[in-house]
Design an enzyme around this catalytic site. Structure first.
Site, PDB file in Angstrom:
ATOM      1  N   ARG A   1       0.830  -1.211   0.000  1.00 31.33           N
ATOM      2  CA  ARG A   1       0.000   0.000   0.000  1.00 31.33           C
ATOM      3  C   ARG A   1       0.861   1.256   0.000  1.00 31.33           C
ATOM      4  O   ARG A   1       0.411   2.323   0.385  1.00 31.33           O
ATOM      5  CB  ARG A   1      -0.936   0.002   1.201  1.00 31.33           C
ATOM      6  CG  ARG A   1      -0.191  -0.284   2.498  1.00 31.33           C
ATOM      7  CD  ARG A   1      -1.052  -0.144   3.723  1.00 31.33           C
ATOM      8  NE  ARG A   1      -0.171   0.112   4.864  1.00 31.33           N
ATOM      9  CZ  ARG A   1      -0.582   0.512   6.039  1.00 31.33           C
ATOM     10  NH1 ARG A   1      -1.856   0.700   6.265  1.00 31.33           N
ATOM     11  NH2 ARG A   1       0.279   0.733   7.012  1.00 31.33           N
TER      12      ARG A   1
ATOM     13  N   GLU B   1       2.604   1.254  16.712  1.00 28.62           N
ATOM     14  CA  GLU B   1       3.950   1.352  17.285  1.00 28.62           C
ATOM     15  C   GLU B   1       3.907   1.850  18.732  1.00 28.62           C
ATOM     16  O   GLU B   1       4.524   1.237  19.615  1.00 28.62           O
ATOM     17  CB  GLU B   1       4.809   2.301  16.432  1.00 28.62           C
ATOM     18  CG  GLU B   1       5.103   1.798  15.019  1.00 28.62           C
ATOM     19  CD  GLU B   1       4.011   2.136  14.013  1.00 28.62           C
ATOM     20  OE1 GLU B   1       3.063   2.867  14.386  1.00 28.62           O
ATOM     21  OE2 GLU B   1       4.091   1.667  12.857  1.00 28.62           O
TER      22      GLU B   1
ATOM     23  N   HIS C   1      27.621  15.907  15.978  1.00 29.59           N
ATOM     24  CA  HIS C   1      27.987  15.448  17.316  1.00 29.59           C
ATOM     25  C   HIS C   1      27.122  14.269  17.725  1.00 29.59           C
ATOM     26  O   HIS C   1      26.043  14.059  17.186  1.00 29.59           O
ATOM     27  CB  HIS C   1      27.831  16.580  18.332  1.00 29.59           C
ATOM     28  CG  HIS C   1      26.416  17.019  18.571  1.00 29.59           C
ATOM     29  ND1 HIS C   1      25.709  17.798  17.680  1.00 29.59           N
ATOM     30  CD2 HIS C   1      25.569  16.772  19.599  1.00 29.59           C
ATOM     31  CE1 HIS C   1      24.486  18.020  18.159  1.00 29.59           C
ATOM     32  NE2 HIS C   1      24.379  17.400  19.311  1.00 29.59           N
TER      33      HIS C   1
ATOM     34  N   HIS D   1      32.026  22.663  11.720  1.00 29.51           N
ATOM     35  CA  HIS D   1      30.593  22.789  11.922  1.00 29.51           C
ATOM     36  C   HIS D   1      29.784  22.106  10.810  1.00 29.51           C
ATOM     37  O   HIS D   1      28.632  21.727  11.014  1.00 29.51           O
ATOM     38  CB  HIS D   1      30.244  24.283  11.976  1.00 29.51           C
ATOM     39  CG  HIS D   1      28.831  24.576  12.346  1.00 29.51           C
ATOM     40  ND1 HIS D   1      28.406  24.656  13.658  1.00 29.51           N
ATOM     41  CD2 HIS D   1      27.740  24.805  11.573  1.00 29.51           C
ATOM     42  CE1 HIS D   1      27.108  24.928  13.671  1.00 29.51           C
ATOM     43  NE2 HIS D   1      26.679  25.021  12.425  1.00 29.51           N
TER      44      HIS D   1
ATOM     45  N   ASN E   1      27.729  17.084  29.299  1.00 30.42           N
ATOM     46  CA  ASN E   1      26.544  17.783  28.805  1.00 30.42           C
ATOM     47  C   ASN E   1      26.129  18.871  29.790  1.00 30.42           C
ATOM     48  O   ASN E   1      26.038  18.632  30.996  1.00 30.42           O
ATOM     49  CB  ASN E   1      25.406  16.765  28.624  1.00 30.42           C
ATOM     50  CG  ASN E   1      24.295  17.292  27.760  1.00 30.42           C
ATOM     51  OD1 ASN E   1      23.890  18.446  27.885  1.00 30.42           O
ATOM     52  ND2 ASN E   1      23.787  16.447  26.874  1.00 30.42           N
TER      53      ASN E   1
ATOM     54  N   HIS F   1      25.893  21.174  14.111  1.00 29.95           N
ATOM     55  CA  HIS F   1      27.305  20.778  14.279  1.00 29.95           C
ATOM     56  C   HIS F   1      27.355  19.273  14.581  1.00 29.95           C
ATOM     57  O   HIS F   1      26.802  18.826  15.584  1.00 29.95           O
ATOM     58  CB  HIS F   1      27.933  21.577  15.432  1.00 29.95           C
ATOM     59  CG  HIS F   1      29.416  21.469  15.486  1.00 29.95           C
ATOM     60  ND1 HIS F   1      30.243  22.577  15.502  1.00 29.95           N
ATOM     61  CD2 HIS F   1      30.236  20.391  15.505  1.00 29.95           C
ATOM     62  CE1 HIS F   1      31.508  22.172  15.541  1.00 29.95           C
ATOM     63  NE2 HIS F   1      31.517  20.850  15.547  1.00 29.95           N
TER      64      HIS F   1
END
Ligand SMILES: [Zn+2]
Length: 359
Positions: free
Chosen positions: A30, A320, A170, A117, A79, A168
């Site tokens: 489909r 899902e 990462h 970057h 972080n 950038h």
């Protein structure tokens, strides 16, 4: 719909996902149904190599006030907005049973792939990718050795459509005081398979892919990359060493180099598919680091691209999210064929070649 018509219009069956021990419905018959949903805007064509207000570029200030050094290769830092960390507060009150709570202990780090970057993995040299693999090895070993860390999850979210605001290139590293659910599930499935057959599950998956062959995107002496038979996402790709090792740091140098070559090949094919920087969620599947015996766990990387077409997202919806099983609108064989049909030279290099020919 009569059965011959369904067959002529594409694949329609259920495939067993042996690592998750669940069915994936392949409903590719489909896939030409009309689409009137959201469109994802194409990303901007070229970004500069350095951006003054990017918090990941070398020398720039980050949100926490710290400044990045003028790094030249991959660069890892804690972080500034960690989801788990030593600064997490103590839990003030305990909830009533069956609820449980505890401190969000662990470590969250960011891995800048390079100072540039605008340089994604697809446009890096094999040597630069090898350096990233080296950081995954080193970080997994270092963080995994800490007493409070049960598991190290290295991953990359790439592209605005998976929620990444900073282009950038990462990745991230979560060292947690628990083992992520997918890894737990794969451990259980692998143990059950070993008990029932006496064989290693992932080794048999590789053998099955080799027996069919048509979903393999890259293969050499040490590694193999393929769209798995049971792919849940249209362009899902596994990249794996052939030898079973539970953690990335157990790879030999030649396997590390082969892994970098395979990652290059896969990400170049992704970008060339629609001549755009191809978004994905990529994760390293490694065994826990809690001191258990995981010799039968097979380390691999999985790419989960969210797009089905250049501007059509795969939405997770009723089946899902509500049900927990995937409905895939595409045939893994057809998607592998698409990826195999594109050049293994990145499209930005074609343009440069054309330019240099014109000059
Ligand atoms: Zn930057």
């Amino acid at each position: 719909m009569d059965k011959s018509l369904a067959r002529s219009q594409g694949l329609w069956e259920e495939r067993w996902h042996p690592l998750r021990e669940e069915w994936v419905v392949i409903a590719a018959h489909r896939q030409h149904r009309p689409w009137s949903g959201a469109m994802v805007a194409a990303s901007s064509p070229t970004a500069p190599a350095y951006v003054a207000d990017c918090y990941l570029c070398p020398g720039n200030a980050r949100v926490g006030g710290a400044a990045n050094p003028r790094y030249e290769g991959p660069y890892v830092f804690t972080n500034d907005h960690p989801c788990v960390g030593p600064e997490a507060p103590e839990v003030p009150t305990l909830p009533p049973s069956p609820y449980r709570v505890r401190r969000a202990d662990g470590l969250a780090r960011v891995l800048c792939y390079s100072p540039k970057h605008n340089l994604s993995m697809a446009e890096m040299s094999d040597e630069m990718i090898c350096d990233i693999v080296g950081v995954w090895r080193q970080q997994t070993a270092e963080l995994g050795a800490r007493a409070e860390v049960q598991h190290v999850l290295c991953f990359e979210n790439k592209g605005e459509v998976v929620g990444v605001s900073n282009p950038h290139p990462h990745g991230q590293i979560y060292a947690t005081n628990f083992v992520f659910k997918t890894i737990e599930q794969e451990l259980l499935a692998s143990r059950r398979y070993l008990n029932e057959t006496g064989r290693t599950l992932f080794t048999d998956i590789i053998a099955a892919e080799q027996a069919e062959g048509r979903r393999i995107l890259y293969e050499d002496e040490h590694v193999i990359a393929f769209v798995p038979y049971f792919a849940r996402y249209a362009y899902e790709v596994y990249v794996t060493p052939k030898r079973t090792v539970p953690h990335i740091f157990a790879l030999r140098d030649e396997e590390t180099q082969a892994l970098a070559r395979a990652l290059k090949m896969v990400t170049v094919r992704f970008d060339n598919l629609w001549r755009m920087s191809f978004p994905y969620v990529m994760a390293l599947h490694q065994a826990p680091t809690d001191g258990g015996d995981y010799r039968t766990f097979h380390f691999f990387l999985a790419f989960h691209p969210p797009l089905r077409q250049p501007d059509v997202l795969k939405y997770l919806a009723g089946p899902e999210i509500g049900g927990g099983n995937f409905i895939s609108d595409t045939s893994p064989e057809a998607k592998a064929a698409e990826l195999l049909a594109v050049s293994t030279t990145h499209y930005r290099e074609w343009r440069n070649e054309h330019d240099s020919k014109r000059a």
